[in-house]
Design an enzyme around this catalytic site. Structure first.
Site, short mmCIF file in Angstrom:
data_model
loop_
_atom_site.label_atom_id
_atom_site.label_comp_id
_atom_site.label_asym_id
_atom_site.label_seq_id
_atom_site.Cartn_x
_atom_site.Cartn_y
_atom_site.Cartn_z
N ASN A 25 43.89 98.99 -46.24
CA ASN A 25 44.00 98.95 -44.78
C ASN A 25 44.97 97.86 -44.36
O ASN A 25 45.06 96.79 -44.98
CB ASN A 25 42.63 98.82 -44.10
N GLU A 50 46.01 96.01 -40.90
CA GLU A 50 45.69 95.81 -39.48
C GLU A 50 46.88 95.25 -38.72
O GLU A 50 47.88 94.83 -39.31
CB GLU A 50 44.46 94.90 -39.38
N CYS A 80 44.08 102.79 -41.89
CA CYS A 80 43.03 102.76 -42.90
C CYS A 80 43.61 102.88 -44.31
O CYS A 80 44.72 103.40 -44.49
CB CYS A 80 42.06 103.91 -42.67
N GLU A 132 42.67 104.90 -46.65
CA GLU A 132 42.85 106.30 -47.04
C GLU A 132 44.17 106.84 -46.50
O GLU A 132 44.87 107.60 -47.17
CB GLU A 132 41.69 107.15 -46.50
N CYS A 184 36.04 106.79 -42.55
CA CYS A 184 35.81 106.97 -41.10
C CYS A 184 36.11 108.42 -40.72
O CYS A 184 36.67 109.20 -41.51
CB CYS A 184 36.68 106.01 -40.30
N CYS A 230 39.74 109.55 -41.08
CA CYS A 230 40.15 109.69 -42.48
C CYS A 230 39.54 110.93 -43.11
O CYS A 230 40.15 111.54 -44.00
CB CYS A 230 39.79 108.44 -43.28
N1 THU Z 1 38.75 101.11 -42.63
C1 THU Z 1 39.39 101.78 -43.65
O1 THU Z 1 40.41 101.30 -44.16
N2 THU Z 1 38.88 102.96 -44.05
C2 THU Z 1 37.75 103.52 -43.52
O2 THU Z 1 37.48 104.68 -43.78
C3 THU Z 1 36.88 102.72 -42.66
C4 THU Z 1 37.58 101.61 -41.95
C5 THU Z 1 39.32 99.82 -42.17
C6 THU Z 1 39.95 99.90 -40.82
C7 THU Z 1 39.90 98.45 -40.39
O3 THU Z 1 41.03 97.77 -40.91
C8 THU Z 1 38.66 97.91 -41.08
O4 THU Z 1 38.32 98.86 -42.07
C9 THU Z 1 37.48 97.73 -40.15
O5 THU Z 1 37.22 98.86 -39.43
#
Ligand code: THU
Length: 138
Positions: free
Chosen positions: A41, A43, A52, A54, A85, A88
């Site tokens: 991920n 940000e 994310c 994925e 999530c 994803c």
């Molecule tokens: N996140 C992912 O990378 N994948 C997921 O399926 C769930 C959430 C990340 C997004 C964000 O950077 C952090 O987790 C918190 O939500």
């Protein structure tokens, strides 16, 4: 084989850019060719611009000219395995080749395996799109 995928996901998780959530995620995808693509991920100070793990792995897969996902591993912090999530799940469904296993791993090594189809029952897919596409007229 799954262990290799988990190892790749664990490794790439270390590269996550997470100054806002401090929640690091790593994902690894095996494709029909046997190749493995990884993502973490990333940000952003403008929060919705973050991506994310994925999504990163899927982007790397497509950039390499591959479009068929055979297996997925996702690893994140916390005591329980973290599922992909909603967004994803839809992204994975786009490229899932058959009944694709998704192994979710916690940092202590505990894991749970499900499938892309089980994560997104009743997914919006190409058939829905075709059925509702307006060819001509009102
Ligand atoms: N996140 C992912 O990378 N994948 C997921 O399926 C769930 C959430 C990340 C997004 C964000 O950077 C952090 O987790 C918190 O939500």
């Amino acid at each position: 084989m799954t262990q290799d995928l988990i190892k790749a996901a664990r490794h790439v998780r270390g590269n996550a850019h997470t100054p806002y959530s401090n929640f690091q995620v790593g994902a690894a995808i095996r494709t029909s060719s046997g190749a493995v693509f990884v993502g973490c991920n990333v940000e952003n100070v403008a929060y919705p611009e973050g991506t994310c793990a994925e999504a990163g792995a899927i982007a790397a897969m497509c950039a390499a000219g591959e479009y068929e996902i055979f297996e997925v591993a996702v690893i994140a912090g916390g005591e329980r395995p973290v599922p992909p999530c909603g967004g994803c799940r839809q992204k994975l469904a786009e490229f899932a080749a058959g009944d694709v296993p998704v192994t979710m791993v916690a940092m202590d090594g505990s894991m749970q395996t499900t499938t892309v189809a089980d994560l997104l029952p009743g997914a919006f897919d190409i058939e829905h799109l075709k059925a509702g596409t307006k060819i001509s007229g009102p």
